[in-house]
Design a protein around this motif. Structure first.
Motif, mmCIF file in Angstrom:
data_model
loop_
_atom_site.group_PDB
_atom_site.id
_atom_site.type_symbol
_atom_site.label_atom_id
_atom_site.label_comp_id
_atom_site.label_asym_id
_atom_site.label_seq_id
_atom_site.Cartn_x
_atom_site.Cartn_y
_atom_site.Cartn_z
ATOM 1 N N UNK A 179 53.306 14.264 33.593
ATOM 2 C CA UNK A 179 54.082 13.189 32.989
ATOM 3 C C UNK A 179 53.345 12.660 31.766
ATOM 4 N N UNK A 180 54.012 12.542 30.617
ATOM 5 C CA UNK A 180 53.339 11.953 29.440
ATOM 6 C C UNK A 180 52.867 10.539 29.742
ATOM 7 N N UNK A 181 51.612 10.270 29.437
ATOM 8 C CA UNK A 181 51.015 8.973 29.720
ATOM 9 C C UNK A 181 50.870 8.178 28.426
ATOM 10 N N UNK A 182 51.538 7.050 28.359
ATOM 11 C CA UNK A 182 51.498 6.239 27.139
ATOM 12 C C UNK A 182 50.084 5.758 26.830
ATOM 13 N N UNK A 183 49.296 5.484 27.874
ATOM 14 C CA UNK A 183 47.953 4.959 27.638
ATOM 15 C C UNK A 183 46.946 6.071 27.378
#
Length: 257
Positions: A187-191
């Motif tokens: 999952x792409x992690x914004x942080x």
């Protein structure tokens, strides 16, 4: 998982995978390390953590590592601690990890996913910014930092550790029997600059029983062998965690975690 399940030599001792075969007296032995692990409490120590963190990320995600040359806002947050491993020989940094709790705000991972309901309203920390030196010392340091994280969580009465990971670190977390919260999905992690990660979790109160049931090769390493060089004596386990003080003239990068 070979780096965890096979030979991890600490001062010439038996590999962790063979420790389950030794006697109870031997399993309780004390092992010394060529480095120490402590909680960062000064700007000098923080800069060491930043240096090893940036160097480690530069090997795997060089573009993102350019944003890690200075301390981040979350390094100073209430509810965050940074563990730093330093060589006994010359004091150089050999590894670091940041531990962020949900005591004051949501975890960084919650910017990108909604955690399962059974984890809601529980005491949690997220392990972030893990970085170690290259070679054997880095492999040993990584394991010791994970153990230090586990010991910290036991002392601080943390229910769950959350970790996001790319390959190959995700497979090492698998090997420690962390639970995959989203069935192996990356999952792409914004942080983490929207880099895809798996999201894994460890039930801290139940971890030891889980490792015993699985006859895990690192059970003794994690639970029965004493490592005095993991020194959490300067950690604050009270309800208030005091952040690292900023120097008045210090400029830092508020780039998130």
């Amino acid at each position: 998982m070979k780096s965890i399940e096979h030979a991890i030599l600490l001062n010439g001792a038996l590999a962790a995978g063979a420790m389950e075969q030794v006697s109870a007296e031997e399993r309780m032995r004390v092992e010394r390390l060529p480095f120490t692990v402590r909680v960062v409490r000064s700007e000098e120590a923080l800069y060491k953590a930043v240096a090893i963190r940036q160097a480690a990320y530069a090997r795997h995600v060089p573009a993102f590592s350019e944003t890690l040359k200075m301390p981040e806002a979350n390094d100073y947050d209430e509810g965050s601690i940074i563990l730093l491993a330093e060589s006994k020989l010359d004091g150089s940094p050999v590894g670091t990890i940041r531990v962020q709790s949900n005591r004051y705000r949501k975890l960084g991972v919650e910017q990108s996913v909604e955690l399962p309901a059974r984890l809601q309203h529980r005491s949690m920390v997220e392990a972030t910014r893990l970085g170690v030196a290259e070679g054997r010392v880095g492999r040993v340091t990584k394991l010791i930092l994970i153990k230090a994280l586990y010991l910290y969580c036991l002392e601080a009465n943390i229910d769950w550790v959350i970790a996001t990971a790319r390959p190959p670190l995700d497979r090492q977390y698998d090997g420690l029997l962390l639970e995959d919260l989203y069935s192996g999905e990356f999952i792409p992690m914004r942080h983490v600059n929207n880099i895809p990660h798996r999201v894994l979790a460890l039930d801290i109160p139940g971890a030891r029983a889980k490792w015993i049931e699985a006859s895990h090769p690192l059970l003794d390493f994690m639970c029965n062998i004493q490592h005095p060089d993991i020194d959490l004596s300067n950690a604050d386990f009270s309800s208030e965690i005091h952040p690292i003080p900023r120097a008045n003239s210090f400029e830092w990068a508020a780039v998130g975690a």
